[in-house]
Enzyme design. Structure first.
Site, PDB file in Angstrom:
ATOM      1  N   ASP A 174       0.774  -1.239   0.000  1.00 45.71           N
ATOM      2  CA  ASP A 174       0.000   0.000   0.000  1.00 45.71           C
ATOM      3  C   ASP A 174       0.811   1.299   0.000  1.00 45.71           C
ATOM      4  OD1 ASP A 174      -2.440   1.381  -0.024  1.00 45.71           O
ATOM      5  OD2 ASP A 174      -2.418   1.611   2.143  1.00 45.71           O
ATOM      6  N   CYS A 181     -18.756  -7.297 -13.513  1.00 47.23           N
ATOM      7  CA  CYS A 181     -19.716  -6.345 -12.952  1.00 47.23           C
ATOM      8  C   CYS A 181     -21.006  -6.282 -13.760  1.00 47.23           C
ATOM      9  CB  CYS A 181     -19.104  -4.947 -12.868  1.00 47.23           C
ATOM     10  SG  CYS A 181     -17.856  -4.764 -11.575  1.00 47.23           S
ATOM     11  N   CYS A 205     -22.805   0.031  -6.526  1.00 44.53           N
ATOM     12  CA  CYS A 205     -21.764   0.801  -5.838  1.00 44.53           C
ATOM     13  C   CYS A 205     -21.805   2.266  -6.253  1.00 44.53           C
ATOM     14  CB  CYS A 205     -20.389   0.201  -6.093  1.00 44.53           C
ATOM     15  SG  CYS A 205     -19.877   0.160  -7.833  1.00 44.53           S
ATOM     16  N   CYS A 208     -23.284   5.691  -3.297  1.00 44.21           N
ATOM     17  CA  CYS A 208     -22.279   6.635  -2.791  1.00 44.21           C
ATOM     18  C   CYS A 208     -22.952   7.916  -2.276  1.00 44.21           C
ATOM     19  CB  CYS A 208     -21.281   6.984  -3.896  1.00 44.21           C
ATOM     20  SG  CYS A 208     -20.016   8.172  -3.345  1.00 44.21           S
ATOM     21  N   CYS A 260     -14.744  11.664  -2.243  1.00 43.90           N
ATOM     22  CA  CYS A 260     -14.901  10.371  -1.569  1.00 43.90           C
ATOM     23  C   CYS A 260     -14.811  10.555  -0.050  1.00 43.90           C
ATOM     24  CB  CYS A 260     -13.823   9.412  -2.049  1.00 43.90           C
ATOM     25  SG  CYS A 260     -13.813   7.825  -1.208  1.00 43.90           S
ATOM     26  N   CYS A 281     -15.244   4.888   4.525  1.00 47.04           N
ATOM     27  CA  CYS A 281     -16.634   4.593   4.138  1.00 47.04           C
ATOM     28  C   CYS A 281     -16.640   3.257   3.408  1.00 47.04           C
ATOM     29  CB  CYS A 281     -17.182   5.694   3.237  1.00 47.04           C
ATOM     30  SG  CYS A 281     -18.865   5.394   2.645  1.00 47.04           S
ATOM     31  N   CYS A 304     -19.800   1.648  -0.801  1.00 49.51           N
ATOM     32  CA  CYS A 304     -19.679   1.096  -2.154  1.00 49.51           C
ATOM     33  C   CYS A 304     -19.159  -0.333  -2.135  1.00 49.51           C
ATOM     34  CB  CYS A 304     -18.816   1.986  -3.043  1.00 49.51           C
ATOM     35  SG  CYS A 304     -17.081   2.085  -2.560  1.00 49.51           S
ATOM     36  N   CYS A 315     -21.789  -4.405  -2.734  1.00 45.37           N
ATOM     37  CA  CYS A 315     -21.413  -5.230  -3.897  1.00 45.37           C
ATOM     38  C   CYS A 315     -22.059  -6.619  -3.812  1.00 45.37           C
ATOM     39  CB  CYS A 315     -19.892  -5.371  -3.961  1.00 45.37           C
ATOM     40  SG  CYS A 315     -19.317  -6.418  -5.330  1.00 45.37           S
TER      41      CYS A 315
END
Length: 377
Positions: A136, A190, A196, A200, A216, A243, A246, A250
């Site tokens: 990351d 998808c 998603c 939001c 976001c 958050c 989204c 799914c």
């Protein structure tokens, strides 16, 4: 020789499973050119906001070879953090803050990097190769690499979606000088779903597969250091760190098995449903005590209190007014300004009294602008 390679890959995957990884695959060391183009196009729009590191190391991020010329294969690994409880459970509990599922347990950076290092050490000891591990914080495009390695695909929310683990995977990468070939790339599944996108709260997706980070809630509550823009405050609700909306909506999450979740990521009681009153009362020492060992510790006390004040302003809970009032005297200007807004939402009459007393002597422009902002409830 091919059989030796297959046996090595099988043994490596078994080793990774023993270290707690739930997903394994191998990506080529060169990403498709379209990946770099999409990254540069996204940066050109400024949708990365204050995340300057995305821009400053874009070339290294755009291809593994640009970061380490000797890399020949990328081993991509995923750790499940599928929640055992409904991520929306606190949506209707406004006097408590909602912390993103991934941040309710131990810091994933530490947990995943430790497991990656042990897996990489096994590979070095058995082959003599060179390796580098990333979680990351380095200029690595984990999601496109994970898709190239067959762990899943980048969904319309821009995060990785797995057929086996839904949207709940932490990703880590081992760059190696070994040529291990590559797994079959993940295919987008998808379809026509846009759950998603529709859920939001701040409309952060200008189009499928594209995120405007500046809108976001995760960016606003974690990365952004200044005041949260007024236009997003009501939409934030009681989200105080990140958050999951989204991710949690799914449909592929129905295949995720919470039993596969790494035990390090099980929620700590004090982070699963924190009371806003307790968060508003935190000083630096209290913040460190509560969030020690959590990824939240990186944000610092002031940002968490700022976020909690926005949630308090959205709570319609008059019992929080004394806590908000106390923060009108906070040393940090962003906290003071956020307290001004929260007071305007919870106690308009009290706001008018405090404005008359405090505005003439307030030294910081960012706080004065909050006292003078048009009141929108």
């Amino acid at each position: 020789m091919a059989d030796d390679k297959l046996r090595l890959i099988e043994s490596l995957e078994n080793r990774s499973r023993a270290e707690g990884f739930a997903a394994f695959g191998i990506a080529p060391a060169a990403l498709a050119p379209v990946t770099a183009r999409r990254l540069h196009d996204w940066l050109a729009t400024g949708q990365h906001g204050e995340m300057i590191w995305m821009e400053s190391r874009a070339e290294q991020r755009s291809s593994p070879h640009n970061l380490w010329p000797d890399v020949r294969s990328v081993i991509m690994l995923g750790t499940s953090y599928a929640p055992m409880r409904d991520p929306f459970a606190l949506e209707k509990v406004p006097d408590h803050g909602r912390i993103s599922v991934y941040a309710q347990g131990k810091d994933y950076h530490d947990v995943v990097k430790g497991a990656l290092k042990r897996t990489a050490r096994w590979l070095v000891e058995n082959t003599g190769c060179e390796v580098k591990v990333f979680v990351d914080t380095a200029p690595v495009m984990e999601k496109p690499l994970a898709q190239a390695a067959g762990l899943g695909w980048q969904g319309k929310h821009t995060n990785l979606v797995s057929q086996d683990h839904g949207s709940w995977l932490f990703l880590g990468a081992i760059y190696t000088t070994l040529d291990l070939g590559s797994s079959t790339s993940g295919q987008d599944r998808c379809g026509s779903c846009r759950a998603c996108q529709d859920i939001c709260p701040t409309n952060a997706f200008p189009e499928p597969y594209r995120l405007d980070a500046k809108a976001c809630i995760s960016y606003l509550t974690i990365e952004s250091k200044g005041p949260i823009p007024h236009k997003y405050r009501k939409a934030i609700g009681n989200h105080i760190y990140g958050c999951d909306d989204c991710l949690a909506v799914c449909p592929w999450n129905k295949f995720a098995n919470a039993a596969a979740t790494n035990k390090a990521f099980l929620p700590r009681a004090e982070l699963a449903a924190p009371a806003l009153a307790d968060l508003l009362a935190m000083d630096d020492a209290g913040f460190r005590k509560i969030f020690s060992g959590s990824p939240i510790k990186r944000t610092g006390r002031n940002r968490m209190v700022r976020n909690s004040l926005i949630a308090a302003g959205n709570s319609d809970d008059a019992t929080l007014i004394p806590s908000v009032m106390a923060l009108l005297d906070d040393e940090d200007a962003i906290v003071r300004g956020s307290a001004v807004w929260a007071l305007s939402q919870l106690d308009p009459a009290g706001f008018d009294r405090e404005k008359a007393a405090r505005l003439p002597t307030e030294p910081e422009a960012v706080v004065r602008s909050e006292w003078d902002a048009p009141r929108v409830s």
